[in-house]
Design a protein around this motif. Structure first.
Motif, PDB file in Angstrom:
ATOM      1  N   GLN A   6       0.845  -1.195   0.000  1.00  0.00           N
ATOM      2  CA  GLN A   6       0.000   0.000   0.000  1.00  0.00           C
ATOM      3  C   GLN A   6       0.874   1.235   0.000  1.00  0.00           C
ATOM      4  N   ASN A   7       0.556   2.143  -0.867  1.00  0.00           N
ATOM      5  CA  ASN A   7       1.218   3.442  -0.903  1.00  0.00           C
ATOM      6  C   ASN A   7       0.157   4.502  -0.639  1.00  0.00           C
ATOM      7  N   ALA A   8       0.453   5.373   0.191  1.00  0.00           N
ATOM      8  CA  ALA A   8      -0.502   6.453   0.460  1.00  0.00           C
ATOM      9  C   ALA A   8      -0.420   7.444  -0.671  1.00  0.00           C
ATOM     10  N   ALA A   9      -1.496   7.596  -1.411  1.00  0.00           N
ATOM     11  CA  ALA A   9      -1.516   8.507  -2.551  1.00  0.00           C
ATOM     12  C   ALA A   9      -1.790   9.917  -2.083  1.00  0.00           C
ATOM     13  N   GLY A  10      -0.960  10.776  -2.462  1.00  0.00           N
ATOM     14  CA  GLY A  10      -1.149  12.177  -2.140  1.00  0.00           C
ATOM     15  C   GLY A  10      -0.932  12.506  -0.686  1.00  0.00           C
ATOM     16  N   ALA A  11      -0.163  11.743  -0.002  1.00  0.00           N
ATOM     17  CA  ALA A  11       0.085  12.032   1.409  1.00  0.00           C
ATOM     18  C   ALA A  11       0.926  13.289   1.510  1.00  0.00           C
ATOM     19  N   GLY A  12       0.510  14.174   2.308  1.00  0.00           N
ATOM     20  CA  GLY A  12       1.259  15.398   2.518  1.00  0.00           C
ATOM     21  C   GLY A  12       0.863  16.500   1.562  1.00  0.00           C
ATOM     22  N   LYS A  13      -0.062  16.277   0.636  1.00  0.00           N
ATOM     23  CA  LYS A  13      -0.486  17.317  -0.290  1.00  0.00           C
ATOM     24  C   LYS A  13      -1.871  17.801   0.111  1.00  0.00           C
ATOM     25  N   PRO A  14      -2.046  19.074   0.108  1.00  0.00           N
ATOM     26  CA  PRO A  14      -3.379  19.581   0.438  1.00  0.00           C
ATOM     27  C   PRO A  14      -4.322  19.434  -0.760  1.00  0.00           C
ATOM     28  N   GLY A  15      -5.560  19.381  -0.508  1.00  0.00           N
ATOM     29  CA  GLY A  15      -6.526  19.340  -1.587  1.00  0.00           C
ATOM     30  C   GLY A  15      -7.240  18.018  -1.691  1.00  0.00           C
ATOM     31  N   LYS A  16      -7.484  17.662  -2.909  1.00  0.00           N
ATOM     32  CA  LYS A  16      -8.263  16.485  -3.197  1.00  0.00           C
ATOM     33  C   LYS A  16      -7.534  15.214  -2.776  1.00  0.00           C
ATOM     34  N   ARG A  17      -8.249  14.375  -2.170  1.00  0.00           N
ATOM     35  CA  ARG A  17      -7.663  13.124  -1.742  1.00  0.00           C
ATOM     36  C   ARG A  17      -8.016  12.022  -2.734  1.00  0.00           C
ATOM     37  N   ARG A  18      -7.066  11.284  -3.161  1.00  0.00           N
ATOM     38  CA  ARG A  18      -7.301  10.209  -4.131  1.00  0.00           C
ATOM     39  C   ARG A  18      -7.401   8.876  -3.422  1.00  0.00           C
ATOM     40  N   ALA A  19      -7.980   7.913  -4.178  1.00  0.00           N
ATOM     41  CA  ALA A  19      -8.090   6.562  -3.629  1.00  0.00           C
ATOM     42  C   ALA A  19      -6.706   5.927  -3.580  1.00  0.00           C
ATOM     43  N   LYS A  20      -6.530   5.060  -2.651  1.00  0.00           N
ATOM     44  CA  LYS A  20      -5.241   4.404  -2.493  1.00  0.00           C
ATOM     45  C   LYS A  20      -5.022   3.437  -3.655  1.00  0.00           C
ATOM     46  N   LYS A  21      -3.854   3.479  -4.251  1.00  0.00           N
ATOM     47  CA  LYS A  21      -3.487   2.533  -5.294  1.00  0.00           C
ATOM     48  C   LYS A  21      -2.733   1.391  -4.647  1.00  0.00           C
ATOM     49  N   MET A  22      -3.186   0.210  -4.950  1.00  0.00           N
ATOM     50  CA  MET A  22      -2.535  -0.957  -4.378  1.00  0.00           C
ATOM     51  C   MET A  22      -1.852  -1.731  -5.500  1.00  0.00           C
ATOM     52  N   SER A  23      -0.625  -2.074  -5.316  1.00  0.00           N
ATOM     53  CA  SER A  23       0.073  -2.897  -6.293  1.00  0.00           C
ATOM     54  C   SER A  23       0.212  -4.308  -5.726  1.00  0.00           C
ATOM     55  N   THR A  24       0.115  -5.292  -6.635  1.00  0.00           N
ATOM     56  CA  THR A  24       0.227  -6.687  -6.188  1.00  0.00           C
ATOM     57  C   THR A  24       1.527  -7.274  -6.709  1.00  0.00           C
ATOM     58  N   ARG A  25       2.082  -8.148  -5.969  1.00  0.00           N
ATOM     59  CA  ARG A  25       3.289  -8.871  -6.349  1.00  0.00           C
ATOM     60  C   ARG A  25       3.042 -10.338  -6.025  1.00  0.00           C
ATOM     61  N   ILE A  26       3.113 -11.191  -7.049  1.00  0.00           N
ATOM     62  CA  ILE A  26       2.850 -12.610  -6.851  1.00  0.00           C
ATOM     63  C   ILE A  26       4.180 -13.349  -6.821  1.00  0.00           C
ATOM     64  N   ASP A  27       4.361 -14.122  -5.814  1.00  0.00           N
ATOM     65  CA  ASP A  27       5.574 -14.929  -5.678  1.00  0.00           C
ATOM     66  C   ASP A  27       5.384 -16.213  -6.491  1.00  0.00           C
ATOM     67  N   MET A  28       6.208 -16.413  -7.522  1.00  0.00           N
ATOM     68  CA  MET A  28       6.077 -17.556  -8.438  1.00  0.00           C
ATOM     69  C   MET A  28       6.867 -18.777  -7.980  1.00  0.00           C
ATOM     70  N   THR A  29       7.590 -18.697  -6.915  1.00  0.00           N
ATOM     71  CA  THR A  29       8.435 -19.796  -6.460  1.00  0.00           C
ATOM     72  C   THR A  29       7.658 -21.088  -6.211  1.00  0.00           C
ATOM     73  N   PRO A  30       6.518 -21.078  -5.507  1.00  0.00           N
ATOM     74  CA  PRO A  30       5.803 -22.346  -5.298  1.00  0.00           C
ATOM     75  C   PRO A  30       5.303 -22.974  -6.600  1.00  0.00           C
ATOM     76  N   MET A  31       4.895 -22.144  -7.577  1.00  0.00           N
ATOM     77  CA  MET A  31       4.412 -22.696  -8.839  1.00  0.00           C
ATOM     78  C   MET A  31       5.560 -23.341  -9.624  1.00  0.00           C
ATOM     79  N   VAL A  32       6.723 -22.742  -9.607  1.00  0.00           N
ATOM     80  CA  VAL A  32       7.892 -23.313 -10.277  1.00  0.00           C
ATOM     81  C   VAL A  32       8.295 -24.614  -9.592  1.00  0.00           C
ATOM     82  N   ASP A  33       8.245 -24.646  -8.258  1.00  0.00           N
ATOM     83  CA  ASP A  33       8.551 -25.879  -7.521  1.00  0.00           C
ATOM     84  C   ASP A  33       7.592 -26.988  -7.914  1.00  0.00           C
ATOM     85  N   LEU A  34       6.313 -26.662  -8.014  1.00  0.00           N
ATOM     86  CA  LEU A  34       5.313 -27.655  -8.392  1.00  0.00           C
ATOM     87  C   LEU A  34       5.554 -28.161  -9.810  1.00  0.00           C
ATOM     88  N   ALA A  35       5.908 -27.269 -10.724  1.00  0.00           N
ATOM     89  CA  ALA A  35       6.177 -27.678 -12.111  1.00  0.00           C
ATOM     90  C   ALA A  35       7.345 -28.648 -12.171  1.00  0.00           C
TER      91      ALA A  35
END
Length: 175
Positions: A6-35
């Motif tokens: 989670q990154n706080a969008a627009g933290a520290g800026k006055p004015g309009k507040r935006r929705a939080k943008k969430m980035s996902t990171r998928i760990d592929m290690t278990p899938m490679v192990d299974l393969a």
């Protein structure tokens, strides 16, 4: 495992507040192990194709050629287009007492050379087959005739170089 940052969008800026943008990171290690586990499992449980081989017993090399009686000999000449030419006895035109053999032609089929060999073996149990590949024959023809020797349980056969007399016999039979 999945992880959400989670990154706080627009933290520290006055004015309009935006929705939080969430980035996902998928760990592929278990899938490679299974393969890799599946791959090794299927490799270890699979039976591999075994090569087809034929056992050949070669005689002891001698300096003098062995004499084959005419009555016990059969000559097979491998020709072009998978043709199999054969005759009983030996081709010896220099010897005037030996008649010129009658050349017959067949193919590699159930009713072809296999049937000829079986009939000849019944008449002569001590049959010796001389196999002579010509320059027009293919390698597959040689493999096929050796298979026929194995199928018909031929005990004595030899690979012999084709002679000029045999080539002359082939030419005269083709006319």
């Amino acid at each position: 495992m999945a992880e959400i940052q989670q990154n706080a969008a627009g933290a520290g800026k006055p004015g309009k507040r935006r929705a939080k943008k969430m980035s996902t990171r998928i760990d592929m290690t278990p899938m490679v192990d299974l393969a890799f586990l599946l791959l090794t499992f299927f490799m270890l449980t699979t039976t591999f194709a075994k090569p087809y081989t034929m056992e050949l017993e070669m005689p002891v090399k001698s300096t003098e050629p062995s004499k084959v009686p005419m009555s016990k000999a059969m000559t097979i000449i491998l020709g072009k287009d998978h043709q199999v030419h054969y005759f009983t006895g030996l081709n010896a035109p220099s010897d005037k007492t030996v008649p010129i053999p009658e050349l017959k032609t067949t193919y590699f089929a159930l009713k072809g050379i296999r049937e000829v060999l079986r009939k000849r073996q019944q008449g002569e149990p001590e049959l010796v087959v001389l196999i002579k590949p010509s320059a027009d024959s293919k390698y597959q023809d040689m493999v096929d005739i050796l298979d026929e020797m194995n199928i018909t349980r031929q005990k004595k056969y030899a690979l012999v170089k084709i002679t000029q007399d045999d080539l002359t016999l082939l030419k005269t039979a083709a006319l």
